[in-house]
Design a protein around this motif. Structure first.
Motif, PDB file in Angstrom:
ATOM      1  N   PRO A  90      -4.142  -5.261   6.688  1.00  0.00           N
ATOM      2  CA  PRO A  90      -3.549  -5.378   8.020  1.00  0.00           C
ATOM      3  C   PRO A  90      -3.538  -4.058   8.791  1.00  0.00           C
ATOM      4  O   PRO A  90      -3.295  -4.052   9.993  1.00  0.00           O
ATOM      5  N   LEU A  91      -3.797  -2.944   8.094  1.00  0.00           N
ATOM      6  CA  LEU A  91      -3.764  -1.636   8.751  1.00  0.00           C
ATOM      7  C   LEU A  91      -5.155  -1.056   8.981  1.00  0.00           C
ATOM      8  O   LEU A  91      -5.485  -0.619  10.078  1.00  0.00           O
ATOM      9  N   ARG A  92      -5.981  -1.016   7.939  1.00  0.00           N
ATOM     10  CA  ARG A  92      -7.333  -0.462   8.088  1.00  0.00           C
ATOM     11  C   ARG A  92      -8.239  -1.516   8.719  1.00  0.00           C
ATOM     12  O   ARG A  92      -8.591  -2.507   8.096  1.00  0.00           O
ATOM     13  N   GLY A  93      -8.633  -1.282   9.949  1.00  0.00           N
ATOM     14  CA  GLY A  93      -9.459  -2.246  10.644  1.00  0.00           C
ATOM     15  C   GLY A  93     -10.897  -2.241  10.156  1.00  0.00           C
ATOM     16  O   GLY A  93     -11.456  -1.186   9.844  1.00  0.00           O
ATOM     17  N   GLN A  94     -11.491  -3.420  10.081  1.00  0.00           N
ATOM     18  CA  GLN A  94     -12.902  -3.561   9.710  1.00  0.00           C
ATOM     19  C   GLN A  94     -13.716  -3.837  10.970  1.00  0.00           C
ATOM     20  O   GLN A  94     -13.581  -4.897  11.584  1.00  0.00           O
ATOM     21  N   PHE A  96     -11.228  -6.130  12.662  1.00  0.00           N
ATOM     22  CA  PHE A  96     -10.613  -7.286  11.999  1.00  0.00           C
ATOM     23  C   PHE A  96      -9.520  -6.815  11.056  1.00  0.00           C
ATOM     24  O   PHE A  96      -9.672  -5.824  10.336  1.00  0.00           O
ATOM     25  N   ARG A  97      -8.399  -7.570  11.037  1.00  0.00           N
ATOM     26  CA  ARG A  97      -7.301  -7.273  10.117  1.00  0.00           C
ATOM     27  C   ARG A  97      -6.818  -8.574   9.486  1.00  0.00           C
ATOM     28  O   ARG A  97      -6.883  -9.628  10.097  1.00  0.00           O
ATOM     29  N   ARG A  98      -6.308  -8.475   8.265  1.00  0.00           N
ATOM     30  CA  ARG A  98      -5.869  -9.674   7.550  1.00  0.00           C
ATOM     31  C   ARG A  98      -4.429  -9.503   7.092  1.00  0.00           C
ATOM     32  O   ARG A  98      -4.090  -8.568   6.372  1.00  0.00           O
ATOM     33  N   GLY A  99      -3.564 -10.380   7.560  1.00  0.00           N
ATOM     34  CA  GLY A  99      -2.208 -10.482   7.060  1.00  0.00           C
ATOM     35  C   GLY A  99      -1.982 -11.938   6.710  1.00  0.00           C
ATOM     36  O   GLY A  99      -2.907 -12.646   6.316  1.00  0.00           O
ATOM     37  N   PRO A 132      -4.679 -13.798  10.102  1.00  0.00           N
ATOM     38  CA  PRO A 132      -5.700 -12.809  10.458  1.00  0.00           C
ATOM     39  C   PRO A 132      -5.823 -12.659  11.977  1.00  0.00           C
ATOM     40  O   PRO A 132      -5.519 -13.586  12.734  1.00  0.00           O
ATOM     41  N   TRP A 133      -6.272 -11.488  12.413  1.00  0.00           N
ATOM     42  CA  TRP A 133      -6.516 -11.269  13.839  1.00  0.00           C
ATOM     43  C   TRP A 133      -7.526 -10.146  14.021  1.00  0.00           C
ATOM     44  O   TRP A 133      -7.894  -9.464  13.069  1.00  0.00           O
ATOM     45  N   MET A 134      -7.952  -9.939  15.248  1.00  0.00           N
ATOM     46  CA  MET A 134      -8.865  -8.852  15.576  1.00  0.00           C
ATOM     47  C   MET A 134      -8.314  -8.069  16.757  1.00  0.00           C
ATOM     48  O   MET A 134      -7.958  -8.646  17.779  1.00  0.00           O
ATOM     49  N   ASP A 135      -8.223  -6.748  16.604  1.00  0.00           N
ATOM     50  CA  ASP A 135      -7.885  -5.878  17.720  1.00  0.00           C
ATOM     51  C   ASP A 135      -9.150  -5.680  18.548  1.00  0.00           C
ATOM     52  O   ASP A 135     -10.143  -5.130  18.069  1.00  0.00           O
ATOM     53  N   LEU A 136      -9.093  -6.119  19.767  1.00  0.00           N
ATOM     54  CA  LEU A 136     -10.275  -6.153  20.620  1.00  0.00           C
ATOM     55  C   LEU A 136     -10.688  -4.753  21.085  1.00  0.00           C
ATOM     56  O   LEU A 136      -9.837  -3.931  21.441  1.00  0.00           O
TER      57      LEU A 136
END
Length: 662
Positions: free
Chosen positions: A542-546, A612-615, A618-622
């Protein structure tokens, strides 16, 4: 115009175009009971059939056959021979020949009796202590009288809450969701096996048939509430009958009946009330002490009561979450024993997730029902995106199983579950698979393969990344204190007082920048991918974005009930994902973007880049979004981190130089 164009396309054999046009009309229609909307739905079902999308056609037929409009039901009845024999395309692993076989839980979920007893005892104790402390404040000259009053207040309040809360829930159900109460015959008509299960359980456990309710909402859910087993309410949404087959519906009802038989629904009613009392005491005491108190003794006592109440509220919240997760495991176990069909409940959980995703893809705003009943419902809708996405593109148990890798093995999964009302889906399916194995049945999802694949994961990478994330979470604080320590150390060999003020600011700025660069890494080499692939990554954080690039359609807003929300829902051929937008002007910019631009973007095919982040969800910071019309939207998640981090460093350097000169 859209409706007529869709009908014309169907008549001319352009079925894919008809699907697009009729879906577009249905999504923009404001009146869901209007003749035009119902006409669009009926012909959309036919168009789905013509394009070979039998699953979508079956789901839509289920809605039409249960319509309040008698003409629509009569029209749908003509296709009953086709759809009543057509089950979902997910293969079924089978069920036990008999029911009532005792199944060992093997330590799954802990002890429900212990969890319930400890939670209620501690919460009652907390409320008692709070009531006692507040009463003693105002009757300090007569402590024994204060003790008696505190006991009386605690008992009366909690008894009243216990017996009145179901009626308050009834009122809120009618007001918010227009729940309609039905008899067992109607439930039996919708799901014959469910009627048998309800009669069987109530007869065996010597309890009354619960009050049965249906909410006219296509998002599938089910929940139970009440004070006593003989006055329980069992409510489901219409979507449960749309997305699930008869045997799967029966397992969901058996699960909810398990809550009634175990009395845990009543325990949750009391526990929830007690937690709210703690918060009420905290907020009330805080309000009385705001601005000072005329009596310093009373003011200090109230401040102490406020602090203790808040601590009790936090502890009570986590106790409540633990009890909530434990009771879900036991209700799953009860359903497996009662129906002899643990595989059916596994399928039901996955298809409920699918139904939530599917309904979400048709609505421009998330369902108020799903949001409002998150703690009560059989399924946490925030966990639906990953599981529902896997089922959405192909009913392949192996693909769905890969999504469960994160639930089972990622340390962030354990941390997220600690803050959740429900166990992670992968863990529930794993427990249900063990019950299938005890019954000698093949399992619905090959969790053995999932567990085997999990053993091959790089554990040092999993846990190393997790601990790195934990450190990263506090990077600003760590940087500040390291800077302070450095300033004190350097001051011993220098007479510059600016070191004490400047070095902590420099450390704070460095921490902010490091966190920003790790959370939002270089995206220039982001590879094109799809949503399911991202969700199947067991190492996701959820912290390190892919960094990733996706292509799909913007189908709605991601903010529940918020008309001017700036977040978006992206759908590609493999599933749906929320896009989180950030303006360089902060919340004001987000509001203006949501108010002025989002509506014009909805329905467009877009290319997006983001992290992309997964908790639990999931969501994506645009980063950037490019629409089919050439519209480009830039998002600035790193902007304020760079401004604050760089500004803090510059300010620290200036302070050191300025004070050194003086």
């Amino acid at each position: 115009m859209l409706l007529q164009s869709g009908l014309d396309a169907f008549q001319q054999g352009r079925y894919q175009e008809a699907v697009y046009l009729l879906e577009e009309f249905s999504q923009t229609s404001l009146e869901l009971s209007s003749p035009d909307y119902l006409t669009a739905q009926m012909w959309l079902m036919k168009a789905y059939q013509k394009t070979g999308d039998t699953e979508q056609a079956r789901i839509l037929w289920q809605k039409l056959i249960n319509s309040n409009n008698p003409q629509v039901r009569e029209w749908a009845e003509q296709d009953r021979p086709l759809f009543s024999s057509t089950q979902s395309n997910m293969p079924k692993a089978g069920r036990a020949a008999g029911v009532g076989v005792s199944l060992a839980m093997g330590g799954v979920g802990g002890s429900l009796a212990l969890a319930s007893g400890v939670t209620i005892a501690l919460l009652f104790g907390m409320v008692f202590v709070l009531g006692l402390s507040l009463v003693l404040i105002f009757t300090s000259n007569e402590p024994l009288t204060g003790l008696a009053i505190a006991i009386g207040i605690t008992l009366i309040f909690n008894l009243a809450a216990f017996f009145l809360s179901p009626f308050l829930m009834d009122f809120s159900q009618r007001w918010l969701y227009q729940t309609r109460w039905v008899n067992l015959a109607e439930i039996e008509h919708l799901s014959p096996e469910t009627g048998k299960i309800i009669r069987q359980v109530c007869q065996q456990k010597n309890i009354k048939i619960p009050r049965l309710g249906i909410i006219d909402d296509q998002n599938p859910t089910a929940f139970t509430y009440g004070s006593l087993p003989n006055s329980a309410r069992l409510v489901v949404s219409q979507g449960l009958f749309t997305y699930l087959d008869d045997d799967e519906i029966a397992t969901v009802y058996a699960h909810e009946l398990g809550h009634i038989v175990h009395w845990d629904f009543a325990v949750m009613t009391v526990a929830s009330t007690l937690v709210q009392i703690c918060y009420l005491v905290y907020s009330t005491a805080r309000r009385f002490t705001r601005g000072g108190s005329g009596d310093s003794k009373i003011g200090n006592a109230l401040q102490t009561a406020s602090m203790v109440a808040y601590i009790f509220y936090i502890i009570g919240t986590y106790l409540l979450l633990y009890l909530s997760r434990t009771r879900e495991y036991f209700a799953d176990h009860f359903a497996a024993e009662t129906t002899g069909n643990p595989n059916g409940l596994s399928r039901a959980l996955v298809k409920i997730a699918y139904g939530i995703v599917e309904e979400g893809s048709r609505a421009q705003e998330p369902s108020r029902l799903i949001e409002g009943t998150r703690a009560l419902g059989i399924y946490d809708h925030k966990a639906a995106t990953s599981t529902g996405t896997a089922y959405r593109i192909a009913s392949d148990p192996q693909k769905i199983g890969r999504v469960f890798l994160w639930d089972m093995f990622n340390p962030w999964g354990w941390w997220m579950e600690l803050h959740s009302t429900h166990p992670l889906t992968g863990k529930r399916v794993r427990a249900l698979s063990t019950y299938s194995e005890q019954l000698g049945l093949p399992t619905e999802f090959d969790m053995g393969r999932v567990m085997g694949e999990g053993k091959t994961l790089n554990k040092s990478k999993l846990y190393g990344n997790f601990f790195l994330d934990v450190v990263l979470y506090g990077a600003e604080t760590i940087g500040f204190f390291l800077g302070l320590i450095s300033g004190v150390f350097m001051l011993s060999s220098s007479s510059n007082p600016g070191l004490i003020m400047g070095m902590p600011l420099i450390g704070l700025g460095v921490g902010i920048l490091i966190k920003a660069f790790v959370m939002f890494p270089d995206y220039s080499k982001a590879a094109p991918t799809d949503i399911l692939t991202l969700m199947s990554d067991p190492y996701a954080s959820p912290l390190r974005g892919q960094p990733a690039m996706l292509q799909g359609e913007l189908i709605g807003r991601g903010d529940a009930g918020y008309k001017f929300g700036s977040d978006l829902k992206l759908q590609d051929p493999s599933g749906m994902l929320y896009l989180h937008y950030a303006s360089r002007f902060g919340p004001i910019g987000n509001f203006l973007f949501g108010m002025k631009r989002v509506q014009s973007l909805l329905g467009q095919q877009v290319r997006t880049a983001g992290w992309f982040r997964r908790g639990i969800m999931p969501w994506m910071d645009l980063i950037q979004l490019e629409g089919e019309s050439g519209t480009i939207v830039n998002s600035y998640h790193r902007f304020w981190s760079f401004i604050l981090g760089g500004g803090s460093i510059i300010l620290g350097i200036v302070l050191i130089g300025f004070l050194n000169g003086n």
